[in-house]
Design an enzyme around this catalytic site. Structure first.
Site, PDB file in Angstrom:
ATOM      1  N   CYS A  51      -3.089   5.059   7.280  1.00 31.81           N
ATOM      2  CA  CYS A  51      -3.318   4.297   8.600  1.00 31.81           C
ATOM      3  C   CYS A  51      -2.182   4.625   9.676  1.00 31.81           C
ATOM      4  O   CYS A  51      -2.659   4.408  10.792  1.00 31.81           O
ATOM      5  CB  CYS A  51      -3.708   2.733   8.315  1.00 31.81           C
ATOM      6  SG  CYS A  51      -4.748   2.422   6.915  1.00 31.81           S
ATOM      7  N   ASN A  80       0.881  -1.109  -0.062  1.00 27.21           N
ATOM      8  CA  ASN A  80       0.003  -0.048   0.034  1.00 27.21           C
ATOM      9  C   ASN A  80       0.704   1.404   0.027  1.00 27.21           C
ATOM     10  O   ASN A  80       0.359   2.307  -0.543  1.00 27.21           O
ATOM     11  CB  ASN A  80      -0.874   0.040   1.192  1.00 27.21           C
ATOM     12  CG  ASN A  80      -0.321  -0.282   2.586  1.00 27.21           C
ATOM     13  OD1 ASN A  80       0.224  -1.418   2.466  1.00 27.21           O
ATOM     14  ND2 ASN A  80      -0.461   0.365   3.493  1.00 27.21           N
TER      15      ASN A  80
HETATM   16  C1  PLP Z   1      -2.619  -3.368   2.034  1.00 29.51           C
HETATM   17  C2  PLP Z   1      -3.902  -3.196   2.954  1.00 29.51           C
HETATM   18  N1  PLP Z   1      -4.232  -4.038   3.729  1.00 29.51           N
HETATM   19  C3  PLP Z   1      -5.308  -3.707   4.452  1.00 29.51           C
HETATM   20  C4  PLP Z   1      -6.163  -2.626   4.666  1.00 29.51           C
HETATM   21  C5  PLP Z   1      -6.831  -2.301   5.572  1.00 29.51           C
HETATM   22  O1  PLP Z   1      -8.424  -2.257   4.790  1.00 29.51           O
HETATM   23  P1  PLP Z   1      -9.449  -1.529   5.484  1.00 29.51           P
HETATM   24  O2  PLP Z   1      -9.254  -0.046   5.674  1.00 29.51           O
HETATM   25  O3  PLP Z   1     -10.668  -1.853   4.413  1.00 29.51           O
HETATM   26  O4  PLP Z   1      -9.814  -2.095   6.798  1.00 29.51           O
HETATM   27  C6  PLP Z   1      -5.468  -1.435   3.681  1.00 29.51           C
HETATM   28  C7  PLP Z   1      -6.159  -0.262   3.958  1.00 29.51           C
HETATM   29  O5  PLP Z   1      -6.373   0.536   4.853  1.00 29.51           O
HETATM   30  C8  PLP Z   1      -4.408  -1.782   3.051  1.00 29.51           C
HETATM   31  O6  PLP Z   1      -3.999  -0.844   2.025  1.00 29.51           O
END
Ligand code: PLP
Ligand code: PLP
Lengths: 392, 147, 392, 147
Positions: free
Chosen positions: C326, C152
């Protein structure tokens, strides 16, 4: 199908227009990730903060005790497993009841397989637990009492304040599943001595897929969903901003009009209870006569089976349920109805009609008109009925 | 969930009721599962000339009872014993998987009534081999819950 | 603020209008609980079934292998904990990487506290794992390999097919977090040998708070959320019907236009990479030059710090991120950038610009115009820059 | 997130730059935390007649540096030593909790420069008691992650 009468507000509610309106800007205008520091993100962050305030206030708690989840089931799982895992050095004993929602019950059963001990308190014919039994069940290694606020099938409201007192006296955490109670009665978590409480938006005219867990400050609990730093690092996942905003709007509406709402649905409920009783023989009202949710009617209609009632009612546009909607897939007789002592065949013939804000007097009249002939038709078909009527 | 055929039989069930002085009566199912089927037969010269049923149960229990009575009416006892639950379900354009047990119940209701007929008249039928009217196995709980 | 240029599609996306339109009927018209057998319920049930088919098809899997969740984080937690708990009799060893999303990483760390052993594979300067290291890490008690599809932060795409092959050869489950990859590349779970895969709707123009976990038939996994019988009794909770419908609509749109989408955002991405490189000195492109997500640009801009870049960009209407949204709350340097070998100060100065379907050429031009003077201003302020420029 | 005052100082920082032949230079912070502040002082008759800074860091690091230079300019060295991080934060109409460490850094940058001044001139100040310019404690990680 022309007429549609929805009497299954305990299964889920339609969203109020104001709720949808409140959510709309957050789908594709103020859509930023609340964790981001730029303007888009701050807009969503601000909306979540405001939502948290509204919900905190509705419970007389503080915003940093409100954690958003994806619904009542997640909240229940988090509370029960989170407390169990975080406090196992103190003990592995949990007390609950045999009338909980499956989100608590199946979680407890899972924990039993993981080496925890669970005491399932039984209930009386009205669905009430016994305070004495609760006291007797507490052990030095008890870490959690989880007892629902109000039952989703029969509407019985438990003595929450007394339970809270006992939990506090014994230094045991108290979680309550208030998914059905929230929005249908006043709840003050401090006054009631609640440590954790599960709520869900779609039961009070908010969106599906959003809920919250109230966690009193200082409670020792593990996370259920690990990851990003959202929800003060206790529940990971990009926040469902429109869902949270809609939830708060629904809570706000509910609490602005709480007394009117309660009065309105209580009167409809009572009209339905009386109206059906007058027209149909061999009815048994399940749940407590007075300590019950304002919108809940649960009748056992003897000699007929619930699903065939539901189907027949659906054919005339009436939507209701036989036991909890969540369990109807399995077609096992409801564990709640068995717990209050019904026989299998009577439990199978129960009908839950739950009224809500969009229910009208005419809707009730319509049900009182349509249900009796349906019952009569099905009874005429029933081998159990012929005995009563003196058939061969 | 249900086919139109199931709903049609559920809303307008054929042959509901009792037969006075029946030649055979069978009852299967138990209240625990939420389904009880009772079947009455009038049999003349080994032919089922009349059949009625009463059912306490879900929509598909009523529909399978209804169509089963249609399927055996006018048939010989031997032919009726050939009725399979699969045939019942097919005649209704299928049943949801969790409801297949209702078709089993309908088959058994027929067998159970014929069993009664055989007993009353001291007859024996190949089609009843291995059939025990008191064998109330539990038709539900086929789906194991994972955890 | 007048102009707004959103370049943070990896953090979250605005919902497409078609998605919102698809969701609308399910908020307050066809709002029934899908578990109910009456008409209202069957409408929602039908919508969910259709959604499941669409998503299954997009992955070349079958509908009974798709389980809806509340998002990527829940899917990751479910996959990793669910496999860990259900297979501990075989072993307690898990293999992952040190560039996973926190939803996997923190879950693994939690499991370590619970007595599991976790091997964190390191990556090279481009963020790629080494297949040889993976092979060497497998032990008889290894039960799970969890390696993300695409990163990400830096966009690096891992050799998923080879990993799947190794997992299969060693009879170990393979989970991949495809939250960033889904909708940005073709994914065939069978061809790639994937056993479990996490996806999230809000990363591909769908709603927040909805995701899914693909679980290959036969995989042994515990539930994360116990309760009602939803999702074939594997994930409890009243289904978020509008969310699920919107998710499927987003997937359908993504897959109808996948090639165009990839071409469009790849060309914008490359324009941005080149344009900035020409105008700004001391830039380092993080991630792999070719094995990278079509929309991802990640530059380390030396001698400046990320947050001050973000704030300055926000003042001119540009929304982007410095490392993962995040993690931005914590302000620790990104674990991914540290893993590819950046020094702390360089990691702090990284900028992630992710383009998407609503990005235009003009947006890119605007960024190429606005960013260089901002960088220059901040560098003039930086005590780290003066040394390079031969200051005192 | 940030007050208007923080944003104003961030966008238009006062006293950015260096002083040629400064009477004192102090630097605090470390790249690990993402913040480095360097402060230059010109001191005449125990009065800070000029001050400049350079900062590598987040918005609030730049804003606190900027306002701190404003707050000590024209003050005596002793007065400058009385500058507390709280005063810096208040002057900016507050800082988010996770950013309070930036105000600590600004206070320390001032102290560190004065420490340099004291060393160069063999002076000692009460306000420097217990101050160690090399004491780089980690200002982050105050929030414990629960699990
Ligand atoms: C690679 C990856 N995994 C997991 C997530 C978590 O997804 P969510 O925000 O829908 O819980 C994200 C994004 O925040 C992400 O980019
Ligand atoms: C008492 C109770 N607890 C928990 C739940 C689960 O809530 P949700 O469907 O939001 O997961 C429900 C409703 O289904 C409920 O009635």
């Amino acid at each position: 199908m022309n007429k549609r009468v929805y009497l299954d507000y305990s299964a889920t509610t339609p969203m109020k227009q104001e709720v949808l309106d409140a959510m709309m800007p957050y789908f594709n205008v103020s859509f930023g990730n609340p964790s981001s520091i730029y303007t888009y993100g701050r807009e969503s962050k601000g909306a979540i903060d405001k939502a948290r305030d509204i919900i905190a206030k509705s419970l007389n708690s503080s915003p940093d005790e409100i954690f958003f989840t994806a619904g009542g089931s997640e909240s229940d799982n988090w509370a029960v497993k989170g407390i169990a895992y975080a406090n196992r050095s103190k003990g592995k004993h949990i007390i609950t009841t045999n009338v909980e929602h499956h989100a608590v019950l199946h979680t407890c059963e899972y924990l039993e397989k993981e080496g925890y001990e669970v005491t399932y308190l039984s209930v009386d014919e009205y669905g009430l637990i016994s305070i004495d039994q609760l006291k007797a069940a507490i052990r030095p290694d008890t870490i959690l009492i989880t007892i629902m606020f109000a039952n989703n099938e029969i509407g019985t409201i438990q003595p929450i304040k007394e339970i809270g007192q006992i939990a506090r006296n014994n230094n045991v955490y108290f979680h309550t599943d208030a998914v059905q109670a929230y929005g249908n009665m006043k709840i003050d978590v401090n006054e009631l001595g609640i440590d954790l409480m599960s709520v869900s938006a779609h039961k009070l005219y908010g969106p599906k897929g959003t809920g919250a867990l109230y966690i009193k400050k200082g409670v020792k609990i593990h996370q259920l969903i690990h990851g990003g730093g959202q929800e003060k690092r206790r529940r990971a996942g990009t926040e469902n901003v429109p869902g949270i905003v809609g939830f708060a709007k629904a809570v706000q509406l509910a609490h602005e009009n709480l007394e009117d709402h309660i009065k309105h649905i209580t009167s409809l409920r009572d009209k339905l209870i009386t109206g059906l009783k007058e027209k149909i023989q061999y009815l048994k009202l399940n749940g407590h006569p007075t300590k019950r949710l304002p919108g809940n009617v649960n009748y056992s209609i003897e000699f007929v089976e619930g699903e065939s009632l539901l189907l027949s009612l659906d054919m005339v546009g009436i939507a209701c349920s036989s036991g909890s909607a969540c369990t109807s897939g399995s077609l096992d007789p409801s564990h709640v109805l068995m717990a209050i002592g019904l026989t299998h065949e009577v439990a199978h013939g129960s009908l839950r009609l739950t009224v809500g804000d969009f229910t009208s007097e005419e809707d009730i009249d319509y049900v009182i008109e349509k249900l009796p002939p349906i019952v009569e038709k099905l009874r005429q078909m029933s081998p159990l009925y012929e005995k009563v009527k003196g058939g061969n | 969930m249900y086919s139109d055929k199931v709903m049609e039989h559920f809303m307008n069930p054929r042959n509901v009721g009792e037969i006075e002085n029946p030649d055979a009566v069978g009852q299967v199912g138990n209240p625990k599962c939420g389904d009880i089927m009772k079947m009455y037969l009038k049999i003349e010269d080994d032919v089922i000339v009349d059949v009625k049923f009463k059912t306490f149960g879900c929509g598909s229990a009523i529909a399978t009872s209804s169509i089963a009575t249609e399927m055996i009416k006018g048939k010989t006892v031997e032919e009726a014993l050939n009725l399979t639950n699969r045939a019942v379900a097919e005649a209704l354009d299928g049943l949801p998987p969790v409801k297949m047990h209702c078709s089993v119940l309908a088959e058994q209701a027929v067998k159970s009534a014929i069993y009664d007929y055989a007993k009353r008249n001291n007859l024996s039928y190949d089609g009843l081999d291995g059939f025990d009217p008191n064998d109330e196995h539990d038709h539900h709980h086929d789906i194991e819950e994972d955890h």
